[in-house]
Design a protein around this motif. Structure first.
Motif, PDB file in Angstrom:
ATOM      1  N   LYS A 123       1.018  -1.074  -0.032  1.00 19.44           N
ATOM      2  CA  LYS A 123      -0.143  -0.127  -0.114  1.00 19.44           C
ATOM      3  C   LYS A 123       0.860   1.177  -0.095  1.00 19.44           C
ATOM      4  O   LYS A 123       0.638   2.174  -0.683  1.00 19.44           O
ATOM      5  N   ALA A 124       1.944   1.335   0.763  1.00 15.81           N
ATOM      6  CA  ALA A 124       2.665   2.461   0.860  1.00 15.81           C
ATOM      7  C   ALA A 124       3.573   2.576  -0.611  1.00 15.81           C
ATOM      8  O   ALA A 124       3.637   3.686  -0.811  1.00 15.81           O
ATOM      9  N   TYR A 125       4.107   1.413  -0.995  1.00 17.12           N
ATOM     10  CA  TYR A 125       4.743   1.456  -2.420  1.00 17.12           C
ATOM     11  C   TYR A 125       3.769   2.058  -3.455  1.00 17.12           C
ATOM     12  O   TYR A 125       4.287   2.895  -4.321  1.00 17.12           O
ATOM     13  N   SER A 126       2.682   1.466  -3.473  1.00 19.68           N
ATOM     14  CA  SER A 126       1.952   1.904  -4.765  1.00 19.68           C
ATOM     15  C   SER A 126       1.383   3.256  -4.337  1.00 19.68           C
ATOM     16  O   SER A 126       1.248   4.086  -5.337  1.00 19.68           O
ATOM     17  N   HIS A 127       1.123   3.649  -3.120  1.00 16.62           N
ATOM     18  CA  HIS A 127       0.639   5.003  -2.790  1.00 16.62           C
ATOM     19  C   HIS A 127       1.782   6.066  -3.279  1.00 16.62           C
ATOM     20  O   HIS A 127       1.223   7.166  -4.118  1.00 16.62           O
ATOM     21  N   LEU A 128       2.935   5.684  -3.348  1.00 19.56           N
ATOM     22  CA  LEU A 128       4.065   6.655  -3.724  1.00 19.56           C
ATOM     23  C   LEU A 128       4.091   6.492  -5.394  1.00 19.56           C
ATOM     24  O   LEU A 128       4.223   7.620  -5.885  1.00 19.56           O
ATOM     25  N   ARG A 129       4.116   5.420  -5.868  1.00 20.96           N
ATOM     26  CA  ARG A 129       4.217   5.134  -7.342  1.00 20.96           C
ATOM     27  C   ARG A 129       3.206   5.641  -8.276  1.00 20.96           C
ATOM     28  O   ARG A 129       3.596   6.366  -9.117  1.00 20.96           O
ATOM     29  N   MET A 130       2.051   5.442  -7.772  1.00 22.72           N
ATOM     30  CA  MET A 130       1.038   6.221  -8.198  1.00 22.72           C
ATOM     31  C   MET A 130       0.960   7.735  -8.324  1.00 22.72           C
ATOM     32  O   MET A 130       0.453   8.495  -9.272  1.00 22.72           O
ATOM     33  N   LYS A 131       1.719   8.390  -7.648  1.00 26.91           N
ATOM     34  CA  LYS A 131       2.156   9.725  -7.413  1.00 26.91           C
ATOM     35  C   LYS A 131       3.401  10.179  -8.192  1.00 26.91           C
ATOM     36  O   LYS A 131       3.765  11.240  -8.212  1.00 26.91           O
ATOM     37  N   ASN A 132       3.958   9.183  -9.202  1.00 28.20           N
ATOM     38  CA  ASN A 132       5.119   9.524  -9.972  1.00 28.20           C
ATOM     39  C   ASN A 132       6.392   9.308  -9.176  1.00 28.20           C
ATOM     40  O   ASN A 132       7.374  10.069  -9.858  1.00 28.20           O
ATOM     41  N   TRP A 133       6.415   8.966  -7.980  1.00 32.28           N
ATOM     42  CA  TRP A 133       7.647   9.022  -7.306  1.00 32.28           C
ATOM     43  C   TRP A 133       8.268   7.655  -7.565  1.00 32.28           C
ATOM     44  O   TRP A 133       7.888   6.638  -7.558  1.00 32.28           O
ATOM     45  N   VAL A 134       9.622   7.673  -7.681  1.00 32.61           N
ATOM     46  CA  VAL A 134      10.337   6.398  -7.720  1.00 32.61           C
ATOM     47  C   VAL A 134      10.673   5.785  -6.522  1.00 32.61           C
ATOM     48  O   VAL A 134      11.361   6.782  -5.593  1.00 32.61           O
ATOM     49  N   VAL A 135      10.222   4.879  -6.170  1.00 28.43           N
ATOM     50  CA  VAL A 135      10.603   4.064  -4.936  1.00 28.43           C
ATOM     51  C   VAL A 135      11.712   3.011  -4.865  1.00 28.43           C
ATOM     52  O   VAL A 135      11.619   2.137  -5.670  1.00 28.43           O
ATOM     53  N   LYS A 136      12.563   3.050  -4.079  1.00 34.25           N
ATOM     54  CA  LYS A 136      13.668   2.062  -3.984  1.00 34.25           C
ATOM     55  C   LYS A 136      13.828   1.648  -2.627  1.00 34.25           C
ATOM     56  O   LYS A 136      13.321   2.287  -1.572  1.00 34.25           O
ATOM     57  N   SER A 137      14.436   0.481  -2.299  1.00 35.51           N
ATOM     58  CA  SER A 137      14.943  -0.009  -0.988  1.00 35.51           C
ATOM     59  C   SER A 137      15.543   1.120  -0.224  1.00 35.51           C
ATOM     60  O   SER A 137      16.425   1.670  -0.661  1.00 35.51           O
ATOM     61  N   GLY A 138      15.264   1.251   1.215  1.00 30.52           N
ATOM     62  CA  GLY A 138      15.693   2.179   1.905  1.00 30.52           C
ATOM     63  C   GLY A 138      16.703   1.596   3.060  1.00 30.52           C
ATOM     64  O   GLY A 138      17.082   1.982   3.956  1.00 30.52           O
ATOM     65  N   SER A 139      17.073   0.390   2.708  1.00 30.65           N
ATOM     66  CA  SER A 139      17.813  -0.576   3.715  1.00 30.65           C
ATOM     67  C   SER A 139      19.425  -0.020   4.103  1.00 30.65           C
ATOM     68  O   SER A 139      19.598  -0.064   5.157  1.00 30.65           O
ATOM     69  N   ASN A 140      19.664   0.905   3.289  1.00 30.82           N
ATOM     70  CA  ASN A 140      20.942   1.401   3.360  1.00 30.82           C
ATOM     71  C   ASN A 140      20.824   2.658   4.445  1.00 30.82           C
ATOM     72  O   ASN A 140      21.778   3.004   4.991  1.00 30.82           O
ATOM     73  N   TYR A 141      19.850   3.158   4.377  1.00 35.93           N
ATOM     74  CA  TYR A 141      19.617   4.248   5.489  1.00 35.93           C
ATOM     75  C   TYR A 141      18.751   3.834   6.695  1.00 35.93           C
ATOM     76  O   TYR A 141      18.332   4.793   7.433  1.00 35.93           O
ATOM     77  N   GLY A 142      18.537   2.643   6.795  1.00 32.21           N
ATOM     78  CA  GLY A 142      17.855   2.240   8.095  1.00 32.21           C
ATOM     79  C   GLY A 142      16.292   2.545   8.083  1.00 32.21           C
ATOM     80  O   GLY A 142      15.602   2.613   9.023  1.00 32.21           O
ATOM     81  N   VAL A 143      15.735   2.417   6.702  1.00 31.14           N
ATOM     82  CA  VAL A 143      14.134   2.681   6.668  1.00 31.14           C
ATOM     83  C   VAL A 143      13.920   1.985   5.697  1.00 31.14           C
ATOM     84  O   VAL A 143      14.493   1.014   5.053  1.00 31.14           O
ATOM     85  N   ASP A 144      12.489   1.818   5.441  1.00 32.75           N
ATOM     86  CA  ASP A 144      11.765   0.770   4.283  1.00 32.75           C
ATOM     87  C   ASP A 144      11.971   1.299   3.043  1.00 32.75           C
ATOM     88  O   ASP A 144      12.311   0.160   2.200  1.00 32.75           O
ATOM     89  N   PHE A 145      11.817   2.499   2.560  1.00 30.33           N
ATOM     90  CA  PHE A 145      12.110   2.882   1.227  1.00 30.33           C
ATOM     91  C   PHE A 145      12.735   4.397   1.308  1.00 30.33           C
ATOM     92  O   PHE A 145      12.838   5.044   2.122  1.00 30.33           O
ATOM     93  N   VAL A 146      13.153   4.693  -0.130  1.00 33.48           N
ATOM     94  CA  VAL A 146      13.602   6.064  -0.229  1.00 33.48           C
ATOM     95  C   VAL A 146      12.998   6.420  -1.287  1.00 33.48           C
ATOM     96  O   VAL A 146      12.487   5.771  -2.354  1.00 33.48           O
ATOM     97  N   ALA A 147      12.535   7.756  -1.565  1.00 31.99           N
ATOM     98  CA  ALA A 147      11.610   8.392  -2.697  1.00 31.99           C
ATOM     99  C   ALA A 147      12.322   9.282  -3.434  1.00 31.99           C
ATOM    100  O   ALA A 147      12.775  10.299  -2.799  1.00 31.99           O
ATOM    101  N   TYR A 148      12.425   9.141  -4.705  1.00 27.77           N
ATOM    102  CA  TYR A 148      13.142  10.330  -5.578  1.00 27.77           C
ATOM    103  C   TYR A 148      11.861  10.678  -6.531  1.00 27.77           C
ATOM    104  O   TYR A 148      11.229  10.190  -6.837  1.00 27.77           O
ATOM    105  N   ARG A 149      12.321  12.151  -6.991  1.00 17.96           N
ATOM    106  CA  ARG A 149      11.278  12.758  -7.782  1.00 17.96           C
ATOM    107  C   ARG A 149      11.512  12.151  -9.242  1.00 17.96           C
ATOM    108  O   ARG A 149      10.461  12.268  -9.937  1.00 17.96           O
ATOM    109  N   HIS A 150      12.628  11.703  -9.542  1.00 18.62           N
ATOM    110  CA  HIS A 150      12.897  11.179 -10.985  1.00 18.62           C
ATOM    111  C   HIS A 150      13.798  10.079 -10.844  1.00 18.62           C
ATOM    112  O   HIS A 150      14.161   9.632  -9.614  1.00 18.62           O
ATOM    113  N   HIS A 151      14.425   9.761 -11.839  1.00 16.07           N
ATOM    114  CA  HIS A 151      15.688   8.685 -12.064  1.00 16.07           C
ATOM    115  C   HIS A 151      16.647   9.011 -10.994  1.00 16.07           C
ATOM    116  O   HIS A 151      17.486  10.209 -10.973  1.00 16.07           O
ATOM    117  N   PRO A 152      17.493   8.050 -10.229  1.00 18.93           N
ATOM    118  CA  PRO A 152      18.217   8.298  -9.234  1.00 18.93           C
ATOM    119  C   PRO A 152      19.871   8.572  -9.858  1.00 18.93           C
ATOM    120  O   PRO A 152      20.436   9.324  -9.363  1.00 18.93           O
TER     121      PRO A 152
END
Length: 243
Positions: A123-152
Motif C-alpha cells: 500500500k505504501a509502495y503503490s501510494h507513492l508510485r501512483m504519484k510518480n515517485w520513484v521508490v527504492k529500498s531504503g535498507s542502506n539508511y535504516g528505513v523501508d524505502f527512499v523516494a526520488y522525484r525522478h531517476h536516481p
C-alpha cells in the motif's frame, strides 16, 4: 526544499521526459510482449527483450542480472515492484513453481506467505508510485524505502520512508520511544533526506485479497529535526531590526 539535482541540465531533462510517460511506455511494451515473471523466493525474475531493458532501467523497476543469454535480459524485481506491474499496471503475468499464471488472489496470498507485512508495504509502495515517485529500498539508511522525484541518476532521493501499520507501531519495533525517533531523524538529516512516515490504516478490513487495498488509506506525515539555532529569539529580533 528544492530537489538536489546531480548535474547541470538534469532538471530540464527530467521535465522533458516525466516518469509517468516512461512508465506508460514500459506498460505498453510489456503488454505487447506478454511478459511473464517467475516467483523465486522473495523476488520475481522476469525475462525481457533488449529494448525493454532500457525502459525498465529508466522506469526504475528491479535490477538487471548479468547472464550469457543474448536474446533475453533478466531482471530481478522486489515483491512490491512485481505486484505493482502485475496488479496495478496489468502488464505482466507471474507464475509459480507449477509454471501456471497466478490470478490476483493467489499471487496476493503468495506474497503474504513470503512477507507477512506485504499488504502494508505494498500500500505504501503503490501510494507513492501512483504519484510518480520513484521508490527504492531504503535498507542502506535504516528505513523501508527512499523516494526520488525522478531517476536516481538525475536526482538525489528526497524522502526516507518508514511504513507503520495502524495500531501496530509497537510491533514494528520502531518509533516507540523518543530516542527511536531522534535517531531516525538524525540519520535521515545526515544524508539530506526528510523522514516521511506512512501510516497504513486498514479501516477494519482484513487482507484476504488485494481488493482490500481500495479500503486501506495511507496517512502521510513528515518529521523534521528541530534546530534551536533556527528558532532563537535574538535571531528573530535581528531580522525585525533589519526590516
Amino acid at each position: 526544499m528544492e530537489p538536489r539535482w546531480k548535474g547541470k541540465g538534469f532538471k530540464a531533462k527530467a521535465l522533458a521526459e516525466p516518469m509517468s510517460k516512461i512508465v506508460s511506455q514500459l506498460q505498453s511494451s510489456l503488454i505487447q510482449s506478454d511478459a511473464q515473471g517467475l516467483l523465486a523466493g522473495c523476488t520475481v525474475l522476469i525475462a525481457v527483450k533488449p529494448e525493454q531493458t532500457d525502459l525498465l532501467d529508466r522506469a526504475c523497476f528491479g535490477k538487471r542480472i548479468v547472464t550469457a543469454e543474448k536474446d533475453n535480459e533478466w531482471f530481478q524485481l522486489g515483491l512490491e515492484e512485481a505486484f505493482y506491474l502485475c496488479y496495478s499496471l496489468k502488464c505482466i503475468k507471474i507464475v509459480g513453481d507449477d509454471k501456471c499464471p497466478k490470478n490476483d488472489v493467489e499471487l496476493w496470498q503468495c506474497m503474504i506467505s513470503r512477507k507477512p507485512t506485504f499488504p502494508d508495504f505494498y500500500k505504501a509502495y503503490s501510494h507513492l508510485r501512483m504519484k510518480n515517485w520513484v521508490v527504492k529500498s531504503g535498507s542502506n539508511y535504516g528505513v523501508d524505502f527512499v523516494a526520488y522525484r525522478h531517476h536516481p541518476s538525475l536526482v538525489h532521493s528526497e524522502y526516507a520512508v518508514l511504513v507503520l501499520s495502524e495500531g501496530e507501531g509497537e510491533a514494528n519495533g520502531r518509533l516507540r520511544l523518543w530516542s527511536d525517533l531522534h535517531c531516525t531523524t538524525r540519520v535521515s538529516g545526515s544524508v539530506v533526506k526528510t523522514l516521511l512516515v506512512l501510516k497504513i490504516n486498514k479501516n477494519d478490513n482484513g487482507a484476504a485479497s488485494p481488493s482490500c487495498l481500495e479500503k486501506y488509506t495511507a496517512v502521510e506525515r513528515t518529521i523534521a529535526r528541530w534546530r534551536p539555532e533556527q528558532c532563537r529569539e535574538d535571531q528573530m529580533i535581528g531580522e525585525k531590526r533589519t526590516k
